[in-house]
Scaffold this motif. Structure first.
Motif, short mmCIF file in Angstrom:
data_model
loop_
_atom_site.label_atom_id
_atom_site.label_comp_id
_atom_site.label_asym_id
_atom_site.label_seq_id
_atom_site.Cartn_x
_atom_site.Cartn_y
_atom_site.Cartn_z
N MET A 163 0.97 -1.21 -0.13
CA MET A 163 -0.35 0.09 -0.13
C MET A 163 0.91 1.14 -0.02
SD MET A 163 -3.56 -1.22 -0.02
CE MET A 163 -4.25 0.32 0.20
N VAL A 217 -4.98 13.12 -1.35
CA VAL A 217 -6.09 13.07 -1.95
C VAL A 217 -6.84 13.49 -2.16
CG1 VAL A 217 -5.91 10.09 -1.44
CG2 VAL A 217 -7.42 11.36 0.14
N TYR A 235 -15.83 1.72 -2.48
CA TYR A 235 -14.34 1.96 -3.34
C TYR A 235 -13.32 1.27 -2.16
CZ TYR A 235 -18.20 5.83 -3.52
OH TYR A 235 -19.47 6.12 -3.95
N LYS A 236 -11.95 1.65 -3.11
CA LYS A 236 -10.78 1.39 -3.17
C LYS A 236 -9.99 2.01 -2.23
CE LYS A 236 -10.71 -0.56 -7.68
NZ LYS A 236 -9.48 -0.66 -9.13
N THR A 237 -9.99 3.07 -1.75
CA THR A 237 -9.11 3.67 -1.23
C THR A 237 -9.24 3.95 0.17
OG1 THR A 237 -8.93 5.82 -2.34
CG2 THR A 237 -8.18 6.43 -0.35
N GLN A 238 -8.89 3.30 1.13
CA GLN A 238 -8.86 3.45 2.70
C GLN A 238 -8.31 4.48 3.50
OE1 GLN A 238 -6.26 -0.01 4.08
NE2 GLN A 238 -6.15 -1.57 2.53
N ASN A 280 -4.03 3.82 -0.62
CA ASN A 280 -4.18 3.02 -1.98
C ASN A 280 -2.99 1.86 -2.74
OD1 ASN A 280 -6.88 4.31 -3.31
ND2 ASN A 280 -5.56 5.59 -2.95
#
Length: 230
Positions: free
Chosen positions: A1, A9, A127-130, A223
């Motif tokens: 990551m 972001v 969604y993908k972003t943590q 990400n």
């Protein structure tokens, strides 16, 4: 990551530092062995993982989903897992005092009810972003006061931890783990998932026309790292 400060972001004009690379997920070396291994790894995380995987199995299936679905889970253990993982964000962040002592006792002793000042809202996060945020504040200009919050978001679910429940930050469209704050920690409860209340990807960490937010260093976005050919 690739781990960045949250502002990277959110479209901040000033470029941030180079991303930190974290192998096999986002990690912080901040919890003691007892909390990380015994409390989380061997106990709370088992219930937490079952709950998140239950949501994921619904979202990735081909069946037509209703506006409200139910996933079996142990809310007391799930809430403690959320609190434990967010407590790990940042170094040397423990503060003594009434709130910290009360939360520490609740985290370590499953016989205690959830502190009344605590709310843990959750919703589907496709969604993908943590996102991991600790000790931040949001000020909604339509409300009288600001609210202190913690936030954890990763596919397939997001958790918003709110302190002291100030007026204007109730968010009734989301389920709240505090509803079962007095339940037996071993009790399996059908927890509602509201599929018609999914906010946009950057809610609530991105300011809106009627709000602004304050972040410290404990606000990160991660990400999956893109492997580049040499």
């Amino acid at each position: 990551m690739e781990v960045n400060h949250l502002t990277s972001v959110l479209g901040a004009d000033r470029p941030g530092p180079k991303p930190r690379i974290s192998q096999n997920g986002v990690k912080f070396r901040t919890l003691c062995k007892r909390c990380n291994n015994s409390a989380l790894g061997l106990n709370y995380d088992l219930a937490f993982n079952d709950f998140t995987q239950g949501i994921k199995s619904y979202l990735t299936s081909s069946i037509k989903l209703p506006s409200v679905m139910y996933v079996s889970g142990k809310p007391g253990k799930i809430a403690r897992a959320v609190f434990g993982h967010l407590s790990a964000v940042g170094v040397d962040r423990f503060h003594e005092g009434d709130r910290s002592d009360e939360m520490m006792e609740w985290f370590l002793d499953e016989s205690l009810p959830m502190p009344s000042r605590l709310r843990i809202k959750y919703w589907v996060y496709p969604y993908k972003t943590q996102i991991l945020i600790r000790d931040s504040a949001i000020r909604d200009l339509r409300a009288q006061d600001a609210a202190v919050f913690w936030l954890m978001k990763f596919f397939p679910v997001a958790f918003l931890v709110l302190w002291d429940s100030p007026s204007g930050y109730e968010y009734p469209q989301f389920a709240d783990l505090a509803r079962w704050g007095n339940a037996d920690p071993e009790a399996e409860i059908e927890l509602p998932i509201y599929l018609n209340s999914v906010p946009h990807e950057r809610w609530p960490e991105a300011p809106e026309d009627h709000s602004f937010l304050l972040y410290g260093e404990g606000a990160v976005a991660a990400n999956a790292r893109i492997k580049r050919r040499s």
